[in-house]
Design a protein around this motif. Structure first.
Motif, PDB file in Angstrom:
ATOM      1  N   ILE A 185       2.197  12.431  -6.842  1.00  0.00           N
ATOM      2  CA  ILE A 185       1.867  11.757  -5.582  1.00  0.00           C
ATOM      3  C   ILE A 185       0.981  10.546  -5.858  1.00  0.00           C
ATOM      4  O   ILE A 185      -0.023  10.653  -6.552  1.00  0.00           O
ATOM      5  N   TYR A 186       1.414   9.384  -5.373  1.00  0.00           N
ATOM      6  CA  TYR A 186       0.518   8.227  -5.324  1.00  0.00           C
ATOM      7  C   TYR A 186       0.557   7.751  -3.864  1.00  0.00           C
ATOM      8  O   TYR A 186       1.439   6.999  -3.473  1.00  0.00           O
ATOM      9  N   PRO A 187      -0.377   8.213  -3.043  1.00  0.00           N
ATOM     10  CA  PRO A 187      -0.326   7.913  -1.615  1.00  0.00           C
ATOM     11  C   PRO A 187      -0.986   6.571  -1.305  1.00  0.00           C
ATOM     12  O   PRO A 187      -1.472   5.889  -2.217  1.00  0.00           O
TER      13      PRO A 187
ATOM     14  N   GLY B  35       0.075   1.659  -0.800  1.00  0.00           N
ATOM     15  CA  GLY B  35       0.366   2.391  -2.039  1.00  0.00           C
ATOM     16  C   GLY B  35       0.179   1.448  -3.210  1.00  0.00           C
ATOM     17  O   GLY B  35       0.048   0.227  -3.035  1.00  0.00           O
ATOM     18  N   LYS B  36       0.168   1.952  -4.399  1.00  0.00           N
ATOM     19  CA  LYS B  36      -0.006   1.111  -5.594  1.00  0.00           C
ATOM     20  C   LYS B  36       1.324   0.841  -6.283  1.00  0.00           C
ATOM     21  O   LYS B  36       1.557  -0.261  -6.783  1.00  0.00           O
ATOM     22  N   LEU B  37       2.176   1.839  -6.343  1.00  0.00           N
ATOM     23  CA  LEU B  37       3.379   1.717  -7.168  1.00  0.00           C
ATOM     24  C   LEU B  37       4.399   0.808  -6.503  1.00  0.00           C
ATOM     25  O   LEU B  37       4.499   0.733  -5.270  1.00  0.00           O
TER      26      LEU B  37
ATOM     27  N   TYR C  11      10.869  -1.605  -8.997  1.00  0.00           N
ATOM     28  CA  TYR C  11      11.046  -1.251 -10.416  1.00  0.00           C
ATOM     29  C   TYR C  11      10.228  -0.034 -10.854  1.00  0.00           C
ATOM     30  O   TYR C  11      10.119   0.253 -12.040  1.00  0.00           O
ATOM     31  N   GLU C  12       9.645   0.695  -9.888  1.00  0.00           N
ATOM     32  CA  GLU C  12       9.017   1.984 -10.231  1.00  0.00           C
ATOM     33  C   GLU C  12       9.555   3.088  -9.300  1.00  0.00           C
ATOM     34  O   GLU C  12      10.205   4.027  -9.746  1.00  0.00           O
ATOM     35  N   CYS C  13       9.308   2.955  -7.996  1.00  0.00           N
ATOM     36  CA  CYS C  13       9.667   4.037  -7.074  1.00  0.00           C
ATOM     37  C   CYS C  13      11.167   4.255  -6.942  1.00  0.00           C
ATOM     38  O   CYS C  13      11.658   5.382  -7.062  1.00  0.00           O
TER      39      CYS C  13
HETATM   40  P1  P6P Z   1      -4.384   4.937 -11.175  1.00  0.00           P
HETATM   41  C1  P6P Z   1       0.082   2.593 -14.363  1.00  0.00           C
HETATM   42  O1  P6P Z   1      -0.722   1.440 -14.145  1.00  0.00           O
HETATM   43  C2  P6P Z   1       0.652   3.002 -13.011  1.00  0.00           C
HETATM   44  O2  P6P Z   1       1.420   1.963 -12.488  1.00  0.00           O
HETATM   45  C3  P6P Z   1       1.439   4.292 -13.145  1.00  0.00           C
HETATM   46  O3  P6P Z   1       2.109   4.413 -14.352  1.00  0.00           O
HETATM   47  C4  P6P Z   1       0.388   5.363 -12.973  1.00  0.00           C
HETATM   48  O4  P6P Z   1       0.915   6.573 -12.449  1.00  0.00           O
HETATM   49  C5  P6P Z   1      -0.589   4.724 -11.982  1.00  0.00           C
HETATM   50  O5  P6P Z   1      -0.435   3.303 -12.122  1.00  0.00           O
HETATM   51  C6  P6P Z   1      -2.012   5.106 -12.285  1.00  0.00           C
HETATM   52  O6  P6P Z   1      -2.832   4.504 -11.298  1.00  0.00           O
HETATM   53  O7  P6P Z   1      -4.876   4.218  -9.946  1.00  0.00           O
HETATM   54  O8  P6P Z   1      -4.409   6.450 -10.988  1.00  0.00           O
HETATM   55  O9  P6P Z   1      -5.033   4.508 -12.460  1.00  0.00           O
END
Ligand code: P6P
Length: 337
Positions: free
Chosen positions: A262-264, A272-274, A278-280
């Protein structure tokens, strides 16, 4: 000793799955495999070369670029430019998309989106890193491919895969007919079929999330984390938290053992960050093909509208029953994002 089928042999064998395939996608996948072997060689000796550490530049995300990031990006772009099957490359490391304007690529019909070295902040500490790639067919049928050819939903991918540079180097990919994993045999320099027909367990007991952001998580995420940290272990097996900071490594482990990543959205990452393109999306295509699920907490990742190259999304991805449970908890709190 029976030699396992190589990636090249497997790709050609499976070409028959696509009645109109003339070998272009097969060639494209082989080009990616070759670049992955070159990147692997440098990743494996990163500590011995002046290729560690900061390159002193930053990418569009504002993230400091590492020398190996840039090396990997150059290798994949070069392989795609010389292969002749790709007309546009989208990379995490490049602000704009790269149009491949060459004689060899004039009839190219594929778009490749790539995160050339995901989790690269882990390189200096020897934690697994990865490459993620996503392949689309251009929508337009003639003339110069444009941004409109790139901004397609995840459901329209024709192939997706990742490479994990870990205790061994593996390439895992799908073309929509299941997921197959190949392990690099350094003695012959070939990716060999080691994990045919990969499936992710329907349930699992590993949850992967950066709990350092707990206070900034939506209530539904906090509720799900507490659900995982079950108190009465007589009723349910306790869960284990595993988080490496490298999405490819976390997802590959969860693919094999079962689990949820989970990356919420958080206060510092309200979308979100991702990155969706090209990732999700590629990881969602692979996980769904392996029997898992991928959502942003409310909607299927692969159905999300794609409006920008470096668009971000929340992601809940992994074992189907775990993603469903997490979604239930997200939806029990409104408003939806
Ligand atoms: P955080 C690496 O930079 C990335 O894009 C993913 O591979 C990884 O799951 C996430 O970011 C880590 O982010 O904020 O937990 O350091």
């Amino acid at each position: 000793m029976l030699i396992a089928k190589t990636l090249g042999q497997f790709i050609i064998e499976k070409q028959a799955d696509f009645p109109y395939a003339k070998g272009e996608l097969s060639r494209l996948l082989r080009d990616i495999g070759i670049a992955a072997k070159i990147v692997n060689r440098e990743v494996n000796k990163a500590g011995l070369m002046d290729i560690l550490g900061e390159a002193g530049s930053t990418n569009i995300q504002g993230e400091s670029q590492k020398k190996l990031d840039i090396f990997a990006n150059e290798q994949f772009i070069s392989a795609l430019q010389s292969g002749g099957e790709c007309c546009i490359v989208v990379s995490e490391e490049n602000d704009e998309y790269i149009y491949i304007d060459s004689e060899i690529s004039k009839n190219a019909k594929y778009i490749v989106a790539i995160d050339p070295l995901d989790g690269s902040s882990n390189i200096d500490v020897n934690v697994s890193v990865g490459t993620i790639f996503s392949i689309y067919r251009r929508k337009s049928t003639n003339g110069k491919a444009t941004l409109d050819d790139v901004l397609q939903k995840g459901v329209d991918q024709v192939a997706a895969g990742y490479v994990i540079y870990g205790s061994s180097t593996m390439l895992v990919y799908t073309t929509g007919k299941g997921v197959n994993g190949f392990t690099l045999d350094p003695s012959i320099g070939e990716f060999c079929l080691s994990h045919p027909n990969m499936t992710i367990p329907e349930d699992g007991f590993i949850y992967s999330i950066n709990e350092g952001y707990y206070t900034h998580f939506p209530d539904g995420v906090k509720k799900y984390i507490k659900y995982c940290q079950v108190e009465d272990t007589t009723t349910r097996r306790p869960y284990t938290s595993r988080y490496t900071g490298s999405m490819v490594a976390d997802l590959h482990r969860n693919m094999i053992k079962g689990g949820i990543f989970i990356y919420p959205i958080t206060a510092s990452a309200p979308n979100g960050k991702l990155r969706l393109v090209y990732e999700c999306n590629p990881m969602a295509f692979i996980i769904e093909q392996a029997g898992g699920l991928a959502s942003n907490g409310y909607e299927r990742i692969l159905e999300l509208d794609v409006t920008e190259l470096h668009q971000r999304s929340a992601i809940f991805i992994g074992s189907a029953n775990m993603v469903k449970r997490a979604e239930e908890m997200m939806k029990s709190f409104s408003p939806q994002i």
